[in-house]
Design a protein around this motif. Structure first.
Motif, mmCIF file in Angstrom:
data_model
loop_
_atom_site.group_PDB
_atom_site.id
_atom_site.type_symbol
_atom_site.label_atom_id
_atom_site.label_comp_id
_atom_site.label_asym_id
_atom_site.label_seq_id
_atom_site.Cartn_x
_atom_site.Cartn_y
_atom_site.Cartn_z
ATOM 1 N N LYS A 132 0.864 -1.175 0.000
ATOM 2 C CA LYS A 132 0.000 0.000 0.000
ATOM 3 C C LYS A 132 0.900 1.223 0.000
ATOM 4 O O LYS A 132 1.844 1.303 0.801
ATOM 5 C CB LYS A 132 -0.896 0.021 1.241
ATOM 6 C CG LYS A 132 -1.782 1.257 1.322
ATOM 7 C CD LYS A 132 -2.617 1.267 2.592
ATOM 8 C CE LYS A 132 -3.464 2.525 2.649
ATOM 9 N NZ LYS A 132 -4.251 2.579 3.891
ATOM 10 N N VAL A 133 0.632 2.178 -0.891
ATOM 11 C CA VAL A 133 1.412 3.407 -0.946
ATOM 12 C C VAL A 133 0.903 4.337 0.157
ATOM 13 O O VAL A 133 -0.265 4.717 0.166
ATOM 14 C CB VAL A 133 1.306 4.084 -2.330
ATOM 15 C CG1 VAL A 133 2.099 5.391 -2.344
ATOM 16 C CG2 VAL A 133 1.794 3.142 -3.429
ATOM 17 N N LEU A 134 1.798 4.693 1.091
ATOM 18 C CA LEU A 134 1.436 5.551 2.213
ATOM 19 C C LEU A 134 1.773 7.019 1.958
ATOM 20 O O LEU A 134 1.090 7.906 2.462
ATOM 21 C CB LEU A 134 2.149 5.095 3.492
ATOM 22 C CG LEU A 134 1.844 3.684 3.984
ATOM 23 C CD1 LEU A 134 2.657 3.380 5.233
ATOM 24 C CD2 LEU A 134 0.358 3.512 4.237
ATOM 25 N N SER A 135 2.857 7.276 1.209
ATOM 26 C CA SER A 135 3.299 8.652 0.994
ATOM 27 C C SER A 135 4.131 8.740 -0.281
ATOM 28 O O SER A 135 4.766 7.768 -0.686
ATOM 29 C CB SER A 135 4.137 9.111 2.195
ATOM 30 O OG SER A 135 4.688 10.389 1.965
ATOM 31 N N ARG A 136 4.123 9.926 -0.881
ATOM 32 C CA ARG A 136 4.948 10.198 -2.067
ATOM 33 C C ARG A 136 5.981 11.295 -1.801
ATOM 34 O O ARG A 136 6.701 11.683 -2.700
ATOM 35 C CB ARG A 136 4.071 10.656 -3.230
ATOM 36 C CG ARG A 136 3.177 9.593 -3.809
ATOM 37 C CD ARG A 136 2.319 10.151 -4.945
ATOM 38 N NE ARG A 136 3.002 11.075 -5.813
ATOM 39 C CZ ARG A 136 3.641 10.749 -6.940
ATOM 40 N NH1 ARG A 136 3.669 9.504 -7.335
ATOM 41 N NH2 ARG A 136 4.237 11.665 -7.672
ATOM 42 N N ASN A 137 6.024 11.788 -0.572
ATOM 43 C CA ASN A 137 6.926 12.923 -0.322
ATOM 44 C C ASN A 137 7.742 12.771 0.960
ATOM 45 O O ASN A 137 7.947 13.728 1.690
ATOM 46 C CB ASN A 137 6.133 14.232 -0.296
ATOM 47 C CG ASN A 137 5.098 14.257 0.812
ATOM 48 O OD1 ASN A 137 4.881 13.261 1.483
ATOM 49 N ND2 ASN A 137 4.461 15.389 0.993
ATOM 50 N N GLU A 138 8.224 11.574 1.212
ATOM 51 C CA GLU A 138 9.082 11.344 2.371
ATOM 52 C C GLU A 138 10.490 11.878 2.097
ATOM 53 O O GLU A 138 10.907 12.008 0.947
ATOM 54 C CB GLU A 138 9.172 9.846 2.680
ATOM 55 C CG GLU A 138 7.863 9.224 3.083
ATOM 56 C CD GLU A 138 7.347 9.751 4.397
ATOM 57 O OE1 GLU A 138 8.104 9.759 5.389
ATOM 58 O OE2 GLU A 138 6.164 10.148 4.437
#
Length: 175
Positions: A132-138
């Motif tokens: 599951k993709v949780l974030s795109r800007n870590e």
């Protein structure tokens, strides 16, 4: 060419960490090898070896050949693996898409979006990893350097209830 999972032939990825209190090392080498098509798709062989550090020596605990391919849009798919665990010699985690009702999985979309969920592999009661993709800007810093705009995924499996694995994918570098 997938920015989040580039797999140029000859690339060697080395990861060090601790699993259940034991120092570990994983080595993934993108080989020039292919194998007969799986579900009609020519796949690239990635040699993945897992080690545990015992008395300051690396001991091989798993030797795997993973099969990946990228579609024309840039999405990376996972078509199976031939794995052997040591010292038992067990091949229990091995599977191949299209064989015994196993399904190839989506490994890294070309443009992952927060909330995306997908099976990375599906062979009932053998391999059922989901992401599951949780974030795109870590932003993350590791020994290799610091990175921004990093994708964060959470991996789970019905076969390992309660176990969560978080992975970071850096544009242009990968996992």
């Amino acid at each position: 060419t997938n920015s989040y999972l580039p797999l140029p032939v000859g690339t060697l990825f080395v990861y060090e960490g601790i699993t259940d209190g034991i120092p570990t090392q994983d080595e993934l080498c993108v080989t020039s090898q292919t194998r007969p098509p799986i579900e009609g798709v020519q796949v690239t062989v990635i040699h993945h070896r897992s080690f545990e550090r015992v008395n300051n020596h690396l001991v091989l605990v798993e030797d795997t050949f993973d099969w990946h391919a990228q579609d024309i849009f840039g999405t990376v798919w996972y078509f199976g693996e031939d794995t052997t665990e040591f010292p038992s010699g067990s091949t229990e985690g091995s599977w191949e898409g299209g064989v015994d009702d196993a399904d190839s999985g989506l490994f890294m979309p070309i443009a992952p979006q927060v909330g995306d969920r997908y099976y990375q592999e599906f062979y009932r009661n053998v391999a059922e990893d989901q992401a599951k993709v949780l974030s795109r800007n870590e932003s993350v810093c590791v020994q290799y350097g610091c990175f921004n705009n990093v994708i964060l995924t959470q991996e789970t499996s019905r076969l390992d209830p309660g176990v969560l694995e978080y992975k970071y994918y850096t544009p242009g570098k990968g996992f």
